[in-house]
Design an enzyme around this catalytic site. Structure first.
Site, PDB file in Angstrom:
ATOM      1  N   ASN A  28       0.840  -1.182   0.000  1.00  0.00           N
ATOM      2  CA  ASN A  28       0.000   0.000   0.000  1.00  0.00           C
ATOM      3  C   ASN A  28       0.885   1.245   0.000  1.00  0.00           C
ATOM      4  O   ASN A  28       0.760   2.126   0.837  1.00  0.00           O
ATOM      5  CB  ASN A  28      -0.951  -0.018   1.199  1.00  0.00           C
ATOM      6  CG  ASN A  28      -2.109   0.956   1.047  1.00  0.00           C
ATOM      7  OD1 ASN A  28      -2.517   1.612   1.989  1.00  0.00           O
ATOM      8  ND2 ASN A  28      -2.638   1.063  -0.153  1.00  0.00           N
ATOM      9  N   HIS A  33       7.185   5.780   1.305  1.00  0.00           N
ATOM     10  CA  HIS A  33       7.902   4.554   0.938  1.00  0.00           C
ATOM     11  C   HIS A  33       8.862   4.809  -0.225  1.00  0.00           C
ATOM     12  O   HIS A  33       9.992   4.302  -0.244  1.00  0.00           O
ATOM     13  CB  HIS A  33       6.912   3.462   0.522  1.00  0.00           C
ATOM     14  CG  HIS A  33       6.022   2.980   1.625  1.00  0.00           C
ATOM     15  ND1 HIS A  33       4.686   3.263   1.662  1.00  0.00           N
ATOM     16  CD2 HIS A  33       6.285   2.231   2.729  1.00  0.00           C
ATOM     17  CE1 HIS A  33       4.147   2.700   2.733  1.00  0.00           C
ATOM     18  NE2 HIS A  33       5.095   2.077   3.403  1.00  0.00           N
ATOM     19  N   GLN A  57       2.788  -8.691  13.792  1.00  0.00           N
ATOM     20  CA  GLN A  57       2.897  -7.370  14.405  1.00  0.00           C
ATOM     21  C   GLN A  57       1.539  -6.687  14.592  1.00  0.00           C
ATOM     22  O   GLN A  57       1.481  -5.529  15.007  1.00  0.00           O
ATOM     23  CB  GLN A  57       3.843  -6.478  13.615  1.00  0.00           C
ATOM     24  CG  GLN A  57       3.392  -6.072  12.225  1.00  0.00           C
ATOM     25  CD  GLN A  57       4.526  -5.442  11.428  1.00  0.00           C
ATOM     26  OE1 GLN A  57       5.461  -6.114  10.999  1.00  0.00           O
ATOM     27  NE2 GLN A  57       4.446  -4.135  11.232  1.00  0.00           N
ATOM     28  N   SER A 182       1.316   8.203   5.830  1.00  0.00           N
ATOM     29  CA  SER A 182       1.061   6.891   6.413  1.00  0.00           C
ATOM     30  C   SER A 182      -0.043   6.208   5.622  1.00  0.00           C
ATOM     31  O   SER A 182      -0.984   6.866   5.154  1.00  0.00           O
ATOM     32  CB  SER A 182       0.631   7.022   7.878  1.00  0.00           C
ATOM     33  OG  SER A 182       0.151   5.786   8.376  1.00  0.00           O
ATOM     34  N   SER A 183       0.076   4.887   5.494  1.00  0.00           N
ATOM     35  CA  SER A 183      -0.993   4.136   4.840  1.00  0.00           C
ATOM     36  C   SER A 183      -2.308   4.279   5.588  1.00  0.00           C
ATOM     37  O   SER A 183      -3.388   4.164   4.993  1.00  0.00           O
ATOM     38  CB  SER A 183      -0.601   2.651   4.738  1.00  0.00           C
ATOM     39  OG  SER A 183       0.548   2.488   3.940  1.00  0.00           O
ATOM     40  N   ARG A 184      -2.242   4.532   6.881  1.00  0.00           N
ATOM     41  CA  ARG A 184      -3.472   4.623   7.674  1.00  0.00           C
ATOM     42  C   ARG A 184      -4.196   5.960   7.495  1.00  0.00           C
ATOM     43  O   ARG A 184      -5.342   6.100   7.936  1.00  0.00           O
ATOM     44  CB  ARG A 184      -3.162   4.367   9.154  1.00  0.00           C
ATOM     45  CG  ARG A 184      -2.802   2.915   9.431  1.00  0.00           C
ATOM     46  CD  ARG A 184      -2.717   2.612  10.919  1.00  0.00           C
ATOM     47  NE  ARG A 184      -2.658   1.176  11.153  1.00  0.00           N
ATOM     48  CZ  ARG A 184      -1.545   0.462  11.234  1.00  0.00           C
ATOM     49  NH1 ARG A 184      -0.386   1.064  11.097  1.00  0.00           N
ATOM     50  NH2 ARG A 184      -1.594  -0.842  11.440  1.00  0.00           N
TER      51      ARG A 184
END
Length: 278
Positions: A28, A33, A57, A182-184
């Protein structure tokens, strides 16, 4: 660029090349990244990026099942970034025994900061990174500073276990309004996305107060927590720590980092800001 799915394929490729940099990810991918990938490409002749959503995790009730799996889109982004290999194993490939019987146990730091709210998380991180280091055998591995506690644990693990890999920290990528990439972030509603940059602004306020001479760190932490709560955040922590060891900061420490974790709605965000005193 090659996409490899098995350990044997990766190891056969690895026998043919030298000077390898590695970027472990859960996919994602976003610009943060890709900044890691660009740094890796500057430091080695060949770049390997792993894409694996690591069940170990994720804690109970966390977003493992809904974490986006976007391999095709990720591969498109990496194809133009100078990546030699994408290593995308499935769970059975990386965890053939289903339940991992041998794990890498970090020190007590794993139970502090984010670890206090995500028990077992850093054990899962340390275990999968060790497995990936053993498979890829990189000379260099790049990790983002956004996950500052993760970086500290992996750096310590590599040193203590004599892993022949240089751990390279890469600065946090940010949106124009300061929100850490962030992916979130995609889980935030439109209203929450407008509020989210406050987390970084509070860290900036803490850093400015410390730079101006304030040394009551507990008071600064509590003030930041209260301001976040007033705007609807559920705060896990705001803390000032020693930047190198992540031990509790003391007056006289010159290298500091302010760290925070808090929830907006159902989305947990983390961020940090290094503070360098003269």
């Amino acid at each position: 660029m090659r996409i490899l799915h098995t350990i044997n394929e990766l190891r056969e490729w690895r026998k043919q090349v030298s000077n390898v940099a590695f970027v472990p990810t859960m996919g994602n991918l976003h610009e943060g990244h890709l900044a890691l990938v660009r740094e890796a490409a500057r430091r080695a002749d060949h770049v390997v990026v792993s894409i694996f959503v690591n069940r170990l995790q994720f804690g109970q009730g966390e977003d493992f099942d809904r974490y986006p799996r976007t391999l095709a889109q990720d591969a498109e982004k990496l194809a133009g970034a100078g990546v030699a290999v994408v290593f995308a194993p499935d769970e059975a490939e990386l965890y053939p025994n289903v339940s991992q019987q041998y794990n890498v146990e970090p020190p007590h730091l794993q139970n502090e900061l984010c670890g206090a709210f995500r028990p077992g998380h850093f054990r899962g991180v340390a275990t999968v990174v060790t497995k990936l280091f053993n498979i890829v055998q990189p000379d260099v591995a790049c990790f983002g500073k956004k996950d500052y506690q993760q970086l500290a644990i992996i750096r310590g693990m590599a040193a203590d276990l004599n892993m022949p890999v240089e751990i390279v920290p890469v600065d946090t990528g940010r949106a124009e309004d300061g929100l850490a990439l962030s992916s979130r972030n995609q889980y935030l509603s439109a209203e929450e996305r407008q509020t989210a940059p406050q987390l970084y602004r509070e860290l900036q306020a803490v850093a400015a107060a410390v730079a101006a001479g304030e040394r009551d760190y507990a008071a600064l932490e509590q003030q930041a927590i209260q301001r976040l709560q007033q705007q609807g955040w559920q705060v896990d922590y705001v803390e000032i720590r020693h930047a190198d060891t992540l031990q509790v900061a003391h007056v006289g420490d010159k290298a500091l980092v302010a760290l925070a974790a808090a929830r907006l709605g159902h989305t947990r965000l983390i961020d940090n800001l290094e503070i360098h005193l003269d």
